[in-house]
Structure formats: C-alpha cells, structure tokens
Design an enzyme around this catalytic site. Structure first.
Site, mmCIF file in Angstrom:
data_model
loop_
_atom_site.group_PDB
_atom_site.id
_atom_site.type_symbol
_atom_site.label_atom_id
_atom_site.label_comp_id
_atom_site.label_asym_id
_atom_site.label_seq_id
_atom_site.Cartn_x
_atom_site.Cartn_y
_atom_site.Cartn_z
ATOM 1 C CG ASP A 1 59.786 67.723 70.277
ATOM 2 O OD1 ASP A 1 60.771 67.224 70.839
ATOM 3 O OD2 ASP A 1 59.828 68.802 69.654
ATOM 4 N N GLY B 1 63.716 62.191 65.177
ATOM 5 C CA GLY B 1 63.276 60.875 65.644
ATOM 6 C C GLY B 1 63.088 59.909 64.493
ATOM 7 N N GLY C 1 61.656 63.961 61.036
ATOM 8 C CA GLY C 1 62.486 64.838 61.864
ATOM 9 C C GLY C 1 63.622 64.007 62.455
ATOM 10 C CD GLU D 1 69.410 79.424 69.393
ATOM 11 O OE1 GLU D 1 68.346 78.933 68.968
ATOM 12 O OE2 GLU D 1 70.438 78.758 69.626
ATOM 13 C CB VAL E 1 50.071 60.139 59.506
ATOM 14 C CG1 VAL E 1 49.288 59.135 60.344
ATOM 15 C CG2 VAL E 1 51.053 59.424 58.586
ATOM 16 C CB ALA F 1 67.917 67.534 68.002
ATOM 17 C CD GLN F 2 72.098 64.284 70.975
ATOM 18 O OE1 GLN F 2 71.951 63.107 71.279
ATOM 19 N NE2 GLN F 2 72.901 64.659 69.987
#
Lengths: 442, 442
Positions: free
Chosen positions: A308, A14, A12, A171, A75, A318-319
């Site tokens: 997260d 990260g 993702g 949204e 994993v 996301a940031q």
C-alpha cells in the site's frame, strides 16, 4: 552464510511474503514490526462484528516465521547514507538497525481528508485495536438503546453511519445489518432492533467502485435488501458525537447517529514522508512513494517499497502486497547470486472480492463475475485457502459455521475499560449539549 | 403474571442460576450486571495465558437468558426502606430499580491486605479486562527480554512472581511454565526462555490449602517438575515495578521481576458495606455479609446474599454460588406459592479441582483424590460439561486440542494500546530508578 543484511519494515502481507521468499537466500534478515502479530486484514471486519476472535485473524509473527530475527518496534526514520533504520522501541529506547537492502512494507491507513478531528467519533478499521474498539461501539450501542428512555436518543443509538463504500464499508454495513435484524433478534426487550438504521455514505456514484459495474449494482441491491440505506454522491462534511452532516445533490442533511465508522481515503504513514525527504523520491497526493518499475526508490536500488505504501496505480489489496514482497525478495536473491536484473514488477490480478452478508458476496475475477451465493462460496474457499496456519483455519471455520448457519456471534465482549471510556465521552458530550443545541438538530 | 419483582444483582454463577431457577416462577425478574457477559471464571486463567479467546469464557448474558430483562450498570446502593437498588448506568445516569425480593450475587475480589498500591504492579485476575491485561504482560515480557541487551534487565523480564498458592496462582504458574519451556521454545533468538524463572509465593505452608494434603503435595511436586519455584511460609511485604520484597523464615529477600500477579486474599466489594450499613448485618473480616441459614440478611427475609459475597464459611467456588442462587430462587418461589419455609441452605460439595499443566491436575472429590493425568481427565470432563452453550463447547475443545496436543496458543494478542501503556509505565520507572537505586538491589 552471507553477511548481506536485509531489513523488512512491516509484517503485513508485503513484509511476510518478502520474509518467506528470503528464507533460503543467504542473507541476514531482520523484521521490524509495531505489533507481535501478522494481520489478516481482509477478515478484520469479522473481528469488529463479533464473528472471529482477534487471535484468529492475527497469528503471532514468531509462529509464522519460526527462528527468524523479529523485533518489536516502530521504524521512525531511515538514514540512507549510513544505511540504517531508526527504531523506536517499546521500552522507550531508540535502536538503530543497519541494512544492506531495505524492504519497506509499512502499509497505509485511511484519510480523513484534513479532518483528523473526525477520527474520535468515526474511527477507521486498520488494526486489532480498531477492531476491538468498533466491536465495543457496535454492541454497546444496542445496550444503550435498551437502557435509554428517550425515543429520540434511542433512535440515535440505533443509527449507524458508514463512510466509504469500498469493501470495508460494504462489509461492515452488511454485518451490522445482520446483527440488528437477525443475530440479536429477540435479545432486547425495550429497544426495537427492527428499527435499526444503517446508512452507507460515499461521494462516488456506485458502491465498490474498484469492481465491475455490474457487481457494484448487484452489491447495492443486496445491501438494500438487507435494509442498508445506500447514499451515493453524498459527501460527509462534519462528524460529531451525535451524528454526521452531509452534502447531497439536494443540499445539506444531518443524520443523528451515535455510531459512525470511517472507511474512506488513503493516507501514507509519516515514514513515507521521511523516506521521500531522505531520497528525494516523488510521492502521490496520498503521500505514497512513486517507485521504479522494479519497486525500488529512484536512485536507491537498495530500497524497495511494496504494498500500500507504493504509488503504483495498483489497488491497495493483499495480493498486490504479497506479490510485491515476493518480487523484492527475489530481486535481492538475484543480485546476491550475481544474476542480471529480472523483468519489471508485474501484478497478476487474481481477482477482487467483498462479502455483503452470509451467503452473499461479489467476486470479480477477470472475465468471471460472481454475485450472491456463488460469490460467497468463492469468497469462502479463497479465504480458507489463504488463512495463515492450520489451527486458525479449523477454529475459524467453526466460528463461521456458528455465525453463518446458526445465529450466534462468539465474540461479543465489551471490556469494562471500554464501557468507562464510552461513558466518559458521553458525560462530556452531555455537558456540552445545552451550550450548542443548534448543532444537534437540523 | 404476578407482579412480584425480583432483582438479581450480578450475572456470575450465583445470579445466573438464580435467574434460571426463576424462569418458570410468576415474577418479574430483572438482572443488573456491570458487564454484558457471564464469566466462566474457572477458565479465566486460560484467557490470561493465550489458550482461549475472551468470548469463549464470557458468553453474552442475553444469549444465555433470552428474552429476560437485563440491564447494564453497577449497583452502588440499596434502599431497604423504599425497596429499590440504585444503579449507576454507563451513560452516567442513576437509575432506581424497585424490588420485592432482592438476590445479591455481586461476588468478591482479591485483597491486597491494605496495600492497594501493589495492584498496579501485581494485578489480580477477576474479569476479562484483567485477563487481557495479564495476557499482554506475559507475552510482552518475552518480547522485551528479546529486545533487551542488558543481562540483568533481561533476567527481570524473564522472571514471573505469582502471589497466592490457591487454584488461580497454581494454574497461572503452571501455564507460564508451559509457555516458557514448551510453547514458545525456539521462537526467540536472543532471549533464552529456558532460563525463565517462575516463583509461586504464599505465607501458608502448602499449595492449594483447600485441598486434601496429599493432593497439595502432589500438586507441589508437579509444579516443581515444571520448573516452578514454590516458596511457602513466605510473606510478600512490598511490590514495585521491578520486583517483590518477601519475608521468609531466614529473613528478608528481594526477587527482581518485571511481571507479578496477585491471587491472594478475599475482599468484598463496596456494595457489601452499603448493605451492611443499611440493614445492620454483621460482616466478616473480608467484608462479606453474615447471612441467616436461609441465605437472607438478618431482619430482611426479602434480601438474599449468595456466592462469594456471603460469609458462610464455604469456599469461594462456582458450585457454592450456583447452589446458593438456585436456593434463593426456590425460596422465593415457595413464598409466592404460599408454601411454608423450606430447609436451611446446605451445600452439596461436588469436589474441587485445579490444573497444573496439560495432562496434569488435582481433583478432590470426597473420598476420591485424583492427581496427574487422571485428575486432568476429570477436570476436562467436568469443564466441558459445565461450559455454557454448545458453540463455545466445540470451539473451546478445539482450542484445547491445539494447546494441549499441539504447542500453539491461539490467542497471543497484545494490543497497541497495551504496548504503549506498558511503555509509558516503563519510562516513568526508568526516570525514577536513579533516584532510588537501593530499592532495586538486595
């Protein structure tokens, strides 16, 4: 090349940014991910509502990170003594991947607050499978409303309930309203799409609670203008095939709705529990791992948790994941270069955005609060800038042109498998109905 | 408006063109189709190989035919006395739709020549579900080759067998060759995609047997240049999870291959048998209905059969279905206008095309035989012209630019559900293997 082995769990935001930041570091990097794609999650709702194709929000990891060691698998555990992760592979074999440094960026999912049985009737939106499932449920509902002769049942098909008034819920509500009231207008003969009900429910007292209160108010106003019923201070207590039960300040209420989606709560995946058990790391109520100021697991400076999955008090956006991944990679690089430890991780907040509908969004950027068209233009620019890969950028822009300026949705496919799955569910439901009619009326 | 009721079964090329030709005819037209989309079947192989998204080849019927009466469901039977079709609906209910005129344009599928058990291991390409399944099998095979440590098993994952050397088999073989040898080059570390084997098998003595022999030779040469092994005069006698058994002039042979696709034979759907039983109409060996020169069922001038389902001796291509649908609609219009019967149906052959790879195709247009780049430019022009809907045309052109000029494939998604299904199949296979090892070696 140094023999230091870095394993990154998850591709993702990260994991991807960690891998990118490690590209020039003398280490052997292996990325393990359960899908072959990186997911541009902030646009996933556009796949769920027919605007973008799945390929546009999910570019192959191998294309973004050419030449890197990428392994498909899940994993399931970490052996912190032997220093390897256990990977369950798609061929059913278990493979061990050794590490010297480990970056866990496995993300989080929604929480049903102990009611996992709601998931079947109100799926969440976390990956491509979810988006394709939502897409098929939304477009199929209109088809079923068209086929249905019974007024009551048709109303059920034309009612949509969104649980959770964060960005995803807002949204989705906005896009379904656009579909019913604009995009699909005139395409059905017997179902009156003008009567479509879209209900956004949350126990909190304002939509987009992570935003500035003024923007929350603006967003709510815009949603109401689109015809969305916003029900705040309302807790969902039950979900079944035909509707939801809710607890409001005035008492209990039931809404009959065939289509429900879940966009509430945060829950860490099972891997977080395994890591906590292996390292003794504390977790928060959602099961996320409480990390040190440098994002490492207490007592295990070789294990980083970013995004997260880390309980840092920062929002699950996301940031935060991107910056966390980059920070972990740079910390590993410093160590390999023999440099002293750097400063603790500090999140630089570039702002927060949510679209309401075409030409309407809210953007919360420090002192700058934009809503309406200005907010939407900001959203458009930022997303075009961050979209991974040139190809996707161009076709995505075109699909947006089609959907925002025109009325079309380029991606409205329901597969035959999905129709049959829907049908099987329904047949079961119909058989069960007579035996418990009380459940389906107020 | 006249009360004459026309029911069209199927929204493929035949049904779509019948509906369009009926748009100004004073009749009530109802279209019944098992999906909500019209399928641009000639480009389906591009969805299967990651070039186009499903939405680009499958626009919603409701968008192409705005305001028309369109019902989602499967026609299972026709009552020629009562004059209604029986529709199995997605909600499990059976609905009867009455007609005065009936146009059956239900298409045909591939034939496994009595070996339906091959389908699981070697699926055919007839709808969007098939294309998404093929796409996931192709891209997943490369991922599995990358994970696999055993040389023999890796070779199995890097071997693809296409059964049937008509346009679909040729196009799939060409595209998989491009993927392995060009698109995915450098994206894998342990699997050497240069060793990928692509085998095209058919019992006939040339590829594209419906084309001019010179074009067949040109196509075969182009395929061989791409690294495709062309095995003609070769009959497939068995297919299992690990490979295919074949009968050649030299005797029996087995090819170990995890990924097999079927593009051979023609079989009419069950509905054809029901119509034949109800009307006494004769059928051919594939089960297709032998129609009168005006495309009606013998003794039933109110029932038309057009496209692949009609045994007319014409090829099973889009043009035949389009012209048949239009002809049936015009015949109905003449009758409603009280005009005498027109001329029998006559197919105007506009030509035949198949792509081999980017910049290379064969086009058979009457006296004009094009191959290589010229053939490809012809193919490009014709397909852009015929693609339904402006939006799709633009984004499709862009995706083509990306795939043909660049190296990328915009749509490479395998869903998690598909990975798990693949895994379950494999686990079953692995357990079975020890019990029948002789089947997996020559």
């Amino acid at each position: 090349m140094n023999n230091h082995r870095v394993v990154i769990v998850g591709a993702g935001f990260g994991g991807l940014f960690a891998a990118k930041a490690l590209s020039k570091v003398p280490a052997q990097v292996t990325i393990v991910n359960g899908t072959t794609y990186h997911l541009f999650e902030p646009l996933l709702y556009q796949v769920a509502t027919g605007i973008l194709s799945e390929g546009e929000v999910a570019p192959p990891i191998r294309e973004i990170l050419p030449g890197r060691d990428i392994r498909l698998g899940w994993v399931t555990d970490v052996d912190v003594e032997a220093r390897h992760v256990v990977v369950d592979s798609p061929d059913g074999r278990e493979r061990l991947v050794p590490y010297d440094s480990l970056i866990v960026a496995a993300g989080a999912s929604n929480s049903y607050f102990g009611h996992e049985e709601f998931a079947e009737h109100a799926p969440a939106l976390k990956n491509i499978d979810d988006a394709l499932e939502m897409r098929s449920r939304i477009f199929h509902a209109f088809e079923m409303a068209e086929l249905e002769d019974d007024t009551e049942r048709r109303r059920q098909w034309l009612t949509f309930v969104l649980v959770g008034a964060g960005p995803t819920g807002v949204e989705l509500a906005g896009q379904i309203a656009e579909l019913a009231h604009r995009t699909l207008e005139g395409q059905y003969r017997r179902a009156d799409l003008g009567t479509t009900r879209i209900v956004l429910v949350d126990a909190v007292d304002r939509v987009l609670p992570a935003f500035d209160p003024k923007l929350s108010a603006a967003a709510e106003k815009q949603l109401r203008r689109l015809g969305v019923e916003v029900r705040l201070g309302t807790r969902v207590t039950d979900v079944d095939a035909y509707g939801v039960k809710m607890e409001t300040a005035e008492g209990e209420e039931r809404i009959e709705a065939r289509t429900k989606f879940w966009a509430a709560g945060v829950a860490a995946p099972a891997l977080a529990g395994r890591i906590a058990a292996a390292t003794g790391a504390p977790t928060d109520r959602a099961g996320r791992i409480r990390v040190e100021p440098d994002l490492t697991v207490p007592g295990h400076p070789e294990i980083f948790v970013v995004g997260d999955l880390a309980a840092t008090g920062l929002p699950g956006v996301a940031q935060v994941a991107m910056q966390g991944g980059t920070y972990a990679a740079r910390t590993i690089a410093r160590r390999l270069a023999g440099k002293p430890a750097g400063k603790p991780f500090k999140y630089f907040d570039k702002g927060n955005m949510a679209t309401i509908s075409r030409f309407s969004a809210v953007a919360d950027m420090g002192p700058l609060h934009l809503s309406g068209l200005l907010g939407w233009l900001g959203w458009l620019g930022v997303h075009l800038f961050y979209l991974v890969g040139f190809k996707n950028k161009v076709t995505t822009l075109l699909h947006w042109l089609v959907s925002f300026l025109g009325r079309g949705r380029a991606e409205r496919i329901t597969t035959t498998q999905q129709i049959h799955a829907r049908r099987a569910l329904q047949l079961v439901g119909e058989q069960v109905t007579p035996a418990r009619p009380h459940e389906h009326s107020r």
